[in-house]
Design a protein around this motif. Structure first.
Motif: not given
Length: 153
Positions: A75-79, A68-72, A60-61, A50-53
Motif C-alpha cells: 500500500e505504501d508503494l502503491h501510494t 518495534p519495526e515498520r515494514d514497507i 508499528v509492528m 528507499l534510503r532506510t529500507g
C-alpha cells in the motif's frame, strides 16, 4: 520563501519545511497548493523509505526479537508510485514546457536555454522546436491556468 525548523522546534522532532506564499502566489495557485505539497511530501517519504529500507508512516509492528519495526507495505508503494508517476511528473514537464515557450516568446537565445537546461545547444534547439511546433498540451495548460481554469490556445 522556505523556512525550516529543526529538532525540538519541529512538530515531530525532525524537520518542518514551511513554504510561504505571497497573497498573489496563493491566489494564482488556488487549490493546486495542497496537491503539490502532498506530492512533494510523497517524494520525501519515498526517499526516506528507499534510503532506510523502512516505512516511517505505516503501523508499528513488533519483530521476532520484540522490537518495534515498520515494514514497507505494498500500500505504501502503491501510494508513492501513483503520486510520483501520475502526480508530479506531468505537472513538472508541463511547467517546464510552458517556461521554454515563454523563454522563446521573450527572445531568449538557444545558448541561454541550453545553459538553463544543462544540455548542448543542439539538444536545447531540438526540445524547443518540438514544443513551438506543437499546440500547448494539457499539462502546459494546467501550468498556465491551473486545474479550474482554461488556457487560451
Amino acid at each position: 520563501m522556505i523556512r525550516y525548523q529543526h529538532g525540538e522546534d519541529a512538530a515531530l522532532g525532525g524537520v518542518d519545511i514551511t513554504i510561504c506564499l505571497t497573497p498573489q502566489e496563493a491566489a494564482a495557485l488556488r487549490g493546486d497548493t495542497s496537491h503539490l505539497a502532498d506530492w512533494f511530501d510523497c517524494l520525501l517519504y519515498a526517499l526516506t523509505l528507499l534510503r532506510t529500507g523502512r516505512s516511517t508512516r505505516t503501523k508499528v509492528m513488533t519483530n521476532v526479537a520484540g522490537h518495534p519495526e515498520r515494514d514497507i507495505t505494498l500500500e505504501d508503494l502503491h501510494t508513492l508510485i501513483n503520486s510520483l508517476d501520475q502526480g508530479l511528473p506531468p505537472r513538472l514537464q508541463g511547467t517546464r514546457d510552458s517556461l521554454v515557450r515563454l523563454h522563446h516568446h521573450m527572445g531568449g537565445t538557444l545558448n541561454q536555454l541550453a545553459t538553463a537546461m544543462g544540455v548542448s545547444k543542439s539538444t536545447a534547439q531540438s526540445r524547443r522546436n518540438v514544443l513551438t511546433k506543437a499546440p500547448r498540451g494539457i499539462w502546459e495548460t494546467w501550468a498556465i491556468k491551473g486545474a479550474h481554469r482554461r488556457a487560451k490556445p
